[in-house]
Design an enzyme around this catalytic site. Structure first.
Site, PDB file in Angstrom:
ATOM      1  N   LYS A 103       0.846  -1.185   0.000  1.00  0.00           N
ATOM      2  CA  LYS A 103       0.000   0.000   0.000  1.00  0.00           C
ATOM      3  C   LYS A 103       0.888   1.243   0.000  1.00  0.00           C
ATOM      4  CE  LYS A 103      -3.490   0.402   2.540  1.00  0.00           C
ATOM      5  NZ  LYS A 103      -4.032   1.055   1.344  1.00  0.00           N
ATOM      6  N   GLY A 105       0.410   3.743  -2.632  1.00  0.00           N
ATOM      7  CA  GLY A 105       0.397   4.398  -3.948  1.00  0.00           C
ATOM      8  C   GLY A 105      -0.033   5.854  -3.825  1.00  0.00           C
ATOM      9  N   GLU A 112      -2.725   4.911   7.149  1.00  0.00           N
ATOM     10  CA  GLU A 112      -3.472   3.685   6.822  1.00  0.00           C
ATOM     11  C   GLU A 112      -3.041   2.549   7.750  1.00  0.00           C
ATOM     12  OE1 GLU A 112      -4.385   4.416   2.073  1.00  0.00           O
ATOM     13  OE2 GLU A 112      -2.501   3.466   2.621  1.00  0.00           O
TER      14      GLU A 112
END
Ligand code: 5RP
Length: 244
Positions: A103, A105, A112
């Site tokens: 993750k 991007g 997150e």
């Protein structure tokens, strides 16, 4: 054949319809797939189908999307959240057969991870192009670094077997500056993370995380409850990890 937007909408709406219940504390991810989960949750809050939901966003982008829809947002530090969530929902850049993820991007992987590693349940929503055999081969693993640690971490990642690039901004001269004021090093691992480093994904995650100057690495090995995969033919598969 579904268009990319339609596929993202299918999984974004599907996960909200299937897993979210009134009264829950929810972490909301970042990106173009999470967008549809937000759209659906806003719709259900407006109609009263869902009530008493508290949402912690994972980026400025998600914060504004929610606030623009009139949804109050919370932080992990809010006493009503207490640093723990019932569930989190997010997109991913890559998902491997062991349900480990890349993750970041959108350069939002620090928040997150804080949110998703502190949620009891974690649901991932992707289109089928994100399913890969080896993480970090096609899509580089994002590493958020404190600016002063940029050169040191660049060198340490190269020693670990990565080809590294400082992520450049679009419509701004110079590097991407994250929501936390840091830089992103994109680390591509020829043959994938495991082959290039000789480590498991979890060990590579821990190794990179331990480099001085790293805020967070975009390898997510915590495990998931389910991955909702939108297929090009317009169907949705829900992939469930095997119970140990
Ligand atoms: C942001 C992320 C996103 O979840 C990831 O990039 C997937 O985004 P999209 O759904 O737009 O493909 O990790 O940091």
């Amino acid at each position: 054949m579904g268009s990319t937007g339609n596929i993202k909408q299918l999984v974004g709406y599907g996960v909200i319809d299937q897993v979210v219940q009134s009264g829950q504390k929810i972490g909301m991810g970042t990106g173009s797939t999470a967008f549809y989960a937000m759209e659906r949750i806003a719709e259900k809050l407006n109609t009263g189908e869902l009530t008493d939901i508290k949402i912690v966003p994972t980026s400025f982008q998600t914060t504004t999307e929610l606030q623009n829809r009139g949804i109050q947002v919370y932080s992990m530090n809010d006493p009503q959240i207490g640093g723990q969530l019932d569930l989190a929902i997010d997109g991913a850049d890559e998902v491997d057969p062991d349900f480990c993820l890349v993750k970041g991007g959108g350069a939002a992987h620090f928040l997150e991870k804080l949110v998703e590693y502190n949620a009891r349940d974690f649901y991932v929503i992707i289109d089928e192009s994100k399913l890969v055999d080896h993480l970090g081969e096609a899509f580089a693993v994002p590493v958020e670094v404190i600016p002063e640690g940029r050169t040191t971490v660049f060198r340490l990642l190269e020693q670990l077997g990565a080809q590294v690039e400082l992520r450049q901004a679009v419509k701004k001269a110079g590097p991407v500056v994250t929501d936390n004021g840091n830089f992103i090093l994109d680390a591509r691992f020829p043959g994938g993370v495991q082959k290039a480093t000789g480590l498991s994904v979890a060990s590579a995650e821990a190794r990179i995380q331990s480099m001085v100057g790293v805020l967070e690495v975009g390898l997510f090995s915590r495990g998931v409850n389910a991955v909702y995969v939108g297929r090009n033919n317009g169907s949705v598969d829900v992939l469930l990890p095997q119970k140990p």
